[in-house]
Design a protein around this motif. Structure first.
Motif, PDB file in Angstrom:
ATOM      1  N   HIS A  75     -58.624 109.358 -94.695  1.00 30.99           N
ATOM      2  CA  HIS A  75     -59.478 108.286 -94.188  1.00 30.99           C
ATOM      3  C   HIS A  75     -59.050 107.777 -92.815  1.00 30.99           C
ATOM      4  O   HIS A  75     -59.751 106.960 -92.228  1.00 30.99           O
ATOM      5  N   HIS A  76     -57.874 108.242 -92.310  1.00 30.73           N
ATOM      6  CA  HIS A  76     -57.345 107.784 -91.032  1.00 30.73           C
ATOM      7  C   HIS A  76     -57.212 106.267 -91.019  1.00 30.73           C
ATOM      8  O   HIS A  76     -57.626 105.591 -90.066  1.00 30.73           O
ATOM      9  N   ARG A  77     -56.641 105.722 -92.095  1.00 30.77           N
ATOM     10  CA  ARG A  77     -56.392 104.290 -92.213  1.00 30.77           C
ATOM     11  C   ARG A  77     -54.908 104.081 -92.510  1.00 30.77           C
ATOM     12  O   ARG A  77     -54.214 104.982 -92.990  1.00 30.77           O
ATOM     13  N   VAL A  78     -54.415 102.880 -92.226  1.00 30.58           N
ATOM     14  CA  VAL A  78     -53.014 102.560 -92.464  1.00 30.58           C
ATOM     15  C   VAL A  78     -52.748 102.524 -93.965  1.00 30.58           C
ATOM     16  O   VAL A  78     -53.365 101.743 -94.701  1.00 30.58           O
ATOM     17  N   THR A  79     -51.834 103.375 -94.439  1.00 29.99           N
ATOM     18  CA  THR A  79     -51.509 103.457 -95.864  1.00 29.99           C
ATOM     19  C   THR A  79     -50.108 102.952 -96.190  1.00 29.99           C
ATOM     20  O   THR A  79     -49.824 102.648 -97.344  1.00 29.99           O
TER      21      THR A  79
END
Length: 797
Positions: A75-79
């Motif tokens: 998702h190219h989000r901060v995990t």
């Protein structure tokens, strides 16, 4: 060979594409939200000795390259966010609650202060959280991490420094271990919820020291032991919930000291003994839940002193004696659940006179006797009345017609009767026609006698369940029953009904279960009854039915209709002991829920279907039909003999399949040869790609370089030059490296970094130092090189 060639090529292309394709626009927009959230955290940091976040977290750099930040590939989000051991001080930004894809969070070994933002409860993907330093925030007032999947145990000294903590809400997680007794040091605690986790052990007696506590939720854990008597000291406690645990022992007598208590929930434990009489001192109590325990003795009359009580649930215990009449004088009482005890005696004559807003009275499975009082009509708000499995006698009072809000009436398994004349109608049915919301009427197993009046057709159109089996009902079934358009279940079995099945039954389009077995019904089954597609079960057995179509112990004839296969919810079908002929329809194979079939002792012939539910049936379902045949698995049933024409057809089919299989094998061989030839031609290209991918350098962050070089300690300095310095470092696997750090104040040095990267990217030689990785941002550039232990070339020359 072909498979391995294509697999290697696919892996190489996948890696190359993952490095080159940019994020979609919508992912970038969402990532902007994450960037804003992290910059909000940066803004509230007031002290940072290493200046890591200050220099690295900038608007001009890519958020996924920031130190301590990890993004997911999908998702190219901060995990993940790891800012541990950075010496940070300040507050925790509530904007972090917008990191909706965050899985791991590590704040440990810092100096944050203030409160833990309630927005953290929005992080529903959070699985790992390291908040050791939070328990050192002396000004912290609230911890709220409910509805996550946090695991592990609570620190035994968690309250040593939290002198101002007021709220702890960790409910609905996966926390385990014992509840720390150290909680008593959080003297200002007002709200504690640890419910629905996996905590074990006993309830700490130290809870009794939290004199400011107002809410305590410990339900849904694995707690055992007794309720500490010290809990009686909590005079400000408003709500106490310890339900669904393994608590034993008696209810403490001094629980009556909780003078502010409004909500007490202890159901689903193993509490025993008598209810203390001084429970009547809890005059502010509105909800009392003590069901599913092991309480004994009588219900104390002092419960009648709980003048604000709204819900009283004592079901599934071992209470004896009669129901205190004082309970029915509580004007605020709405729900009364006393079922599944051993209560006796009779109901008060003046029922609901003092409790006019009662909505539910559930007294099932006791030994209550006497008549149902006519004063039941005072309960004008009643929606549910369950008096089943008791010893009530007499008639059902006609005054029940006043209960216009009644939805559920359960009077089964009593000794109720109709009027003295055995031929009289069941007149209370007529009274129930004035209950427009009635959805369920259950009067099974009462010696009612009498006949069903035609007024049954005027029952509420909401009626879904009508059960009156084993009630000695006589006469015929009125045609008006077809007006009950929403009826789902109808049970009139084990009575003395006669006449025919009304053709109006076909109007019951929603019916799923019909049980009329063991009556004296005759005539044919109404045409179209099997066309109702929602059937779950039909039982018309042990009657005197005749004519065409189904059921057992009758005199049905003709064939089994093909339309029976459309009754997709049918579970059981018994057509035994009739005179049915013809074959068993193959449409019955479509009845996937059919688990019982009995067509024995008829005159059926032909082949027994073998698909669907027929795979599980035995010869017991088909015996007594001499002309039936089936597969060899049905022992006792003749095996079907296939005609020679069928054998010839089978041989033709087998020959065709043989030819087809040969063609498929030939095509497969040619295809494999073609693929292998193409793979050999592309081996060079693929090997080059694989080599390139395998040489992708390991990413090393600035923060890691700081750690590896011990913050560029001079003891690790190998040498200096005009463009920078070289330091020695050791990786986690023990490998020694050299880190060439370029002078950040020299533009020429930064240009030299770009030149060296370009040259070393295109040139490889055994005598050139190998580049392991690099680290580059606007203010810092370094190359991570293979360490050469024998000093430099100049020394040896």
């Amino acid at each position: 060979m072909a498979r391995s060639c294509y697999f290697a090529l696919a892996c190489a292309l996948l890696l190359v594409i993952s490095f080159q394709i940019p994020c979609p626009v919508d992912s970038y927009t969402s990532l902007a939200t994450d960037q804003y959230s992290l910059l909000s955290l940066k803004a509230v940091v007031i002290s940072e000795p290493y200046n890591i976040i200050t220099k690295n977290w900038t608007n001009t750099s890519f958020v996924c390259s920031w130190i301590g930040v990890t993004c997911g590939l999908r998702h190219h989000r901060v995990t993940a966010l790891n800012i541990s051991s950075m010496g940070l001080s300040g507050t925790i930004s509530p904007q972090l609650g917008n990191l909706s894809f965050l899985v791991s969070l590590d704040f440990s070994n810092n100096f944050f202060s203030g409160t833990l933002p309630p927005e953290f409860s929005l992080l529903h993907r959070l699985r790992l959280i390291y908040l050791t330093s939070l328990f050192n925030i002396s000004t912290l007032r609230r911890i709220d991490l409910t509805l996550n999947e946090l695991s592990g145990s609570l620190p035994t000294d968690m309250c040593s420094n939290l002198l101002f903590l007021q709220v702890i809400n960790l409910s609905n997680n996966k926390l385990s271990g014992e509840i720390p007794s150290n909680l008593s040091q959080c003297q200002q605690l007002q709200f504690v919820s640890l419910s629905y986790n996996s905590f074990s052990g006993q309830i700490p007696a130290a809870f009794g020291k939290l004199t400011s506590l107002q809410i305590l939720y410990l339900g849904g854990n694995q707690l055992d032991g007794v309720i500490p008597k010290e809990m009686g000291n909590l005079q400000n406690l408003v709500e106490l919930a310890i339900e669904d645990n393994q608590i034993t022992g008696a209810l403490p007598i001094n629980i009556s000291n909780m003078s502010s208590l409004q909500y007490l929930s202890l159901w689903g434990n193993k509490l025993s003994g008598n209810l203390p009489r001084n429970i009547g001192n809890l005059t502010t109590l509105t909800h009392l839940y003590l069901s599913s325990n092991c309480f004994t003795g009588v219900i104390p009359t002092e419960i009648g002193q709980l003048s604000q009580l709204e819900k009283l649930t004592l079901f599934s215990n071992n209470f004896t004696g009669s129901i205190p009449a004082q309970i029915f004088n509580i004007s605020t009482l709405r729900f009364l659940y006393l079922g599944r005890n051993d209560l006796s005696g009779s109901l008060p004559a003046h029922l609901c006179t003092g409790s006019p807003i009662l909505e539910r009275i559930l007294l099932e499975s006791n030994s209550i006797s006497g008549e149902i009082p006519h004063s039941i009509s005072n309960c004008v708000c009643l929606t549910d009345l369950d008096l089943s499995t008791n010893r009530f006698t007499g008639i059902v009072p006609h005054s029940i017609s006043n209960l216009t809000l009644l939805e559920f009436l359960q009077l089964s398994e009593n000794n109720l009767r109709t009027h003295a004349a055995s031929s009289s109608e069941l007149s209370f049915f007529t009274s129930l026609t004035k209950c427009p919301s009635l959805t369920s009427l259950l009067i099974n197993d009462n010696p009612l006698g009498g006949i069903i009046p035609p007024s049954i057709g005027n029952f509420s159109s909401s009626l879904q369940d009508f059960e009156a089996s084993n009630c000695q009902i006589k006469g015929t079934i009125p045609d008006g029953i077809g007006n009950l358009s929403n009826l789902i279940q109808l049970d009139l079995s084990k009575n003395n009904l006669s006449g025919t099945i009304p053709p109006t039954f076909t109007y019951l389009h929603k019916i799923q279960a019909l049980d009329l077995h063991n009556n004296n019904l005759g005539g044919p089954i109404p045409e179209g009854l099997c066309d109702i597609g929602s059937w779950y079960i039909i039982d018309l057995s042990q009657n005197q039915l005749s004519g065409l179509i189904p059921e057992s112990h009758n005199r049905l004839e003709g064939s089994i209709p093909v339309s029976v296969g459309s009754m997709i919810s049918l579970v059981a079908l018994d057509l035994s002991n009739n005179d049915l002929s013809g074959s068993i329809p193959k449409t019955l194979e479509e009845l996937q829920q059919l688990d019982y079939l009995n067509v024995s002792f008829n005159s059926l012939s032909g082949v027994i279907p073998s698909g669907g539910p027929f795979r599980n049936f035995t010869m017991e379902s088909f015996k007594g039909n001499d002309a039936l045949c089936g597969s060899s698995s049905l022992r006792g049933i003749p095996i079907c003999h296939i005609a020679s024409r069928h054998k010839s057809t089978r041989k033709k089919v087998e020959f065709s399949l043989f030819i087809l299989a040969g063609v498929v094998v030939l095509i497969t061989i040619v295809t494999l040869i073609f693929i292998c030839v193409r793979c050999k031609r592309k081996d060079k290209t693929i090997n080059g790609i694989v080599e390139l991918v395998s040489d992708v350098p390991q990413r090393i962050s600035y923060y890691e370089i700081l750690r590896l070089t011990e913050h560029f300690n001079e003891s690790n300095l190998l040498g200096t030059g005009s463009y920078g310095s070289v330091y020695r470092g050791i990786l986690g696997d023990g490998k020694v490296i050299a880190v060439k750090v370029f002078n950040q104040h020299s533009e020429a040095a930064f240009h030299s970094f770009d030149v060296e990267c370009e040259v070393l990217r295109n040139i490889r030689h055994r005598n050139l130092t190998k580049v392991l990785s690099s680290c580059s941002n606007e203010e810092f550039k370094a190359l991570v090189l293979e360490y050469m232990p024998n000093a430099n070339l100049e020394k040896w020359l």
